[in-house]
Write an enzyme that holds these catalytic residues in place. Structure first.
Site, PDB file in Angstrom:
ATOM      1  N   THR A   1       0.830  -1.216   0.000  1.00 51.53           N
ATOM      2  CA  THR A   1       0.000   0.000   0.000  1.00 51.53           C
ATOM      3  C   THR A   1       0.858   1.257   0.000  1.00 51.53           C
ATOM      4  O   THR A   1       0.459   2.292  -0.523  1.00 51.53           O
ATOM      5  CB  THR A   1      -0.930  -0.025   1.239  1.00 51.53           C
ATOM      6  OG1 THR A   1      -1.828  -1.118   1.070  1.00 51.53           O
ATOM      7  CG2 THR A   1      -1.706   1.246   1.399  1.00 51.53           C
TER       8      THR A   1
ATOM      9  N   THR B   1       1.577  -4.277   4.260  1.00 54.28           N
ATOM     10  CA  THR B   1       1.389  -4.563   5.679  1.00 54.28           C
ATOM     11  C   THR B   1       0.864  -5.982   5.943  1.00 54.28           C
ATOM     12  O   THR B   1       1.029  -6.511   7.036  1.00 54.28           O
ATOM     13  CB  THR B   1       0.383  -3.570   6.323  1.00 54.28           C
ATOM     14  OG1 THR B   1      -0.870  -3.690   5.652  1.00 54.28           O
ATOM     15  CG2 THR B   1       0.882  -2.150   6.255  1.00 54.28           C
ATOM     16  N   ASP B   2       0.217  -6.565   4.941  1.00 55.90           N
ATOM     17  CA  ASP B   2      -0.544  -7.799   5.217  1.00 55.90           C
ATOM     18  C   ASP B   2       0.315  -8.987   5.646  1.00 55.90           C
ATOM     19  O   ASP B   2      -0.098  -9.762   6.513  1.00 55.90           O
ATOM     20  CB  ASP B   2      -1.406  -8.169   4.001  1.00 55.90           C
ATOM     21  CG  ASP B   2      -2.619  -7.256   3.882  1.00 55.90           C
ATOM     22  OD1 ASP B   2      -2.942  -6.560   4.870  1.00 55.90           O
ATOM     23  OD2 ASP B   2      -3.234  -7.235   2.805  1.00 55.90           O
TER      24      ASP B   2
HETATM   25  C1  SIN Z   1      -1.066  -2.923   2.797  1.00 63.09           C
HETATM   26  O1  SIN Z   1       0.078  -2.761   2.441  1.00 63.09           O
HETATM   27  O2  SIN Z   1      -1.543  -2.260   3.759  1.00 63.09           O
HETATM   28  C2  SIN Z   1      -2.007  -3.907   2.187  1.00 63.09           C
HETATM   29  C3  SIN Z   1      -1.532  -4.461   0.895  1.00 63.09           C
HETATM   30  C4  SIN Z   1      -0.284  -5.248   1.037  1.00 63.09           C
HETATM   31  O3  SIN Z   1      -0.081  -5.882   2.056  1.00 63.09           O
HETATM   32  O4  SIN Z   1       0.492  -5.254   0.064  1.00 63.09           O
END
Ligand code: SIN
Length: 312
Positions: A17, A96-97
């Protein structure tokens, strides 16, 4: 920001993200991750201009799709740059995932003495109040911090260690926490205030451990205990060649009678089993069931650990 030695900091981009774009600046959730290059993320932060930074795009993906081949490439790139005497630290921008899985993987494989600082964002780069630029700036402060070591994760001004970090909220900017509240440090106006223990180096498993072709890595699955859980999924997992099962038990890793028996049977047939907990905090203590505990590791990190053990 604390005084920066002449050391080069290499920033590796993997997507997420933090590199995401939405059609509208007011859209914080309907975006596409992994669109902008890591070089453009750095160029968008005036405070980073003139610093000895290098960038390299290792991958460009939404981290829900993180895979073993990308882990191999990323670990090799981190190792290659850390071996350069002029490089003081490596930063990784990541989604983040699955960030916590990659962080734990890199810590166990490389156990770096120089800091490897991972950062991310909960909102896309196009958001009215994007969190990525501040997080990246904070990551540079951590990378330049003389106390920093090992693989850490910086978001929302908090520094977490690879062992404890976990995503704890689905959309909030301060969406990460440290398991058992083991926060390592805070970044305050560019200064790093250490309040806990930095990830210690330990023994690196090394790149040889992960050299096997990614398609041939052992299949390790995660299973949950819940009301009326039975052993049927264990048998289904065995039928598709599962080498290891991490079970996220209730409380202290407890399991329904049916699930426990199915796992004991699978273990007797050669499947590796680890008991972790679906609780957000606390270790799993030995309870004499004959199924080993994953200690303080969350289920997803216990899975990484088991994959690395099975690769030995
Ligand atoms: C994010 O980064 O918050 C969600 C998408 C990902 O993990 O690439």
């Amino acid at each position: 920001m604390q005084s920066m030695a002449s050391n080069v900091i290499v920033i590796l981009g993997t997507g997420g993200t933090i590199a995401g774009q939405a059609a509208s600046a007011t859209d914080n959730v309907g975006y596409k991750a992994g669109q902008l290059s890591v070089a453009s993320l750095v160029a968008a932060i005036p405070a980073l201009a003139g610093l000895p930074l290098e960038t390299e795009q290792v991958a460009q993906l939404d981290s829900k799709d993180m895979d073993f081949a990308t882990w191999q490439r990323l670990a090799a790139a981190v190792d290659r740059h850390l071996a350069r005497p002029e490089v003081g630290a490596v930063i990784i921008t990541h989604g983040t995932d699955t960030l916590e899985e990659t962080a734990y993987f890199l810590q166990r494989v490389l156990a770096p003495r120089k800091p490897v600082v991972m950062t991310a964002a909960m909102r896309p780069a196009t958001a009215l109040q994007a969190d990525g630029p501040q997080n990246l700036l904070d990551a540079v402060a951590v990378a330049a911090c003389p106390e920093a070591t090992g693989v850490s994760v910086v978001l929302a001004g908090q520094v977490h260690g690879a062992d404890q970090v976990q995503k704890a909220h689905s959309y909030r900017i301060d969406g990460f926490c440290s398991r058992d509240e083991a926060v390592v440090a805070w970044v305050e106006e560019g200064r790093v205030r250490t309040v806990g223990a930095w990830p210690h180096s330990g023994e690196a498993l090394g790149l040889n451990r992960i050299a096997r072709a990614a398609g041939a890595w052992p299949k390790v699955q995660i299973l949950l205990n819940h009301a009326s859980a039975d052993g049927s999924l264990v048998q289904a997992m065995q039928a598709v060649g599962t080498a290891g099962i991490v079970v996220a038990g209730t409380g202290n890793g407890t399991l329904s009678q049916g699930l426990e028996q199915a796992l004991l049977d699978a273990q007797a047939q050669g499947v590796k089993v680890l008991r972790s907990t679906r609780c957000q905090a606390g270790p799993v203590l030995d309870n004499g069931t004959g199924l080993a505990s994953a200690g303080s590791l969350s289920p997803v990190k216990a899975r990484v650990e088991m994959i690395l053990q099975l690769l030995a």
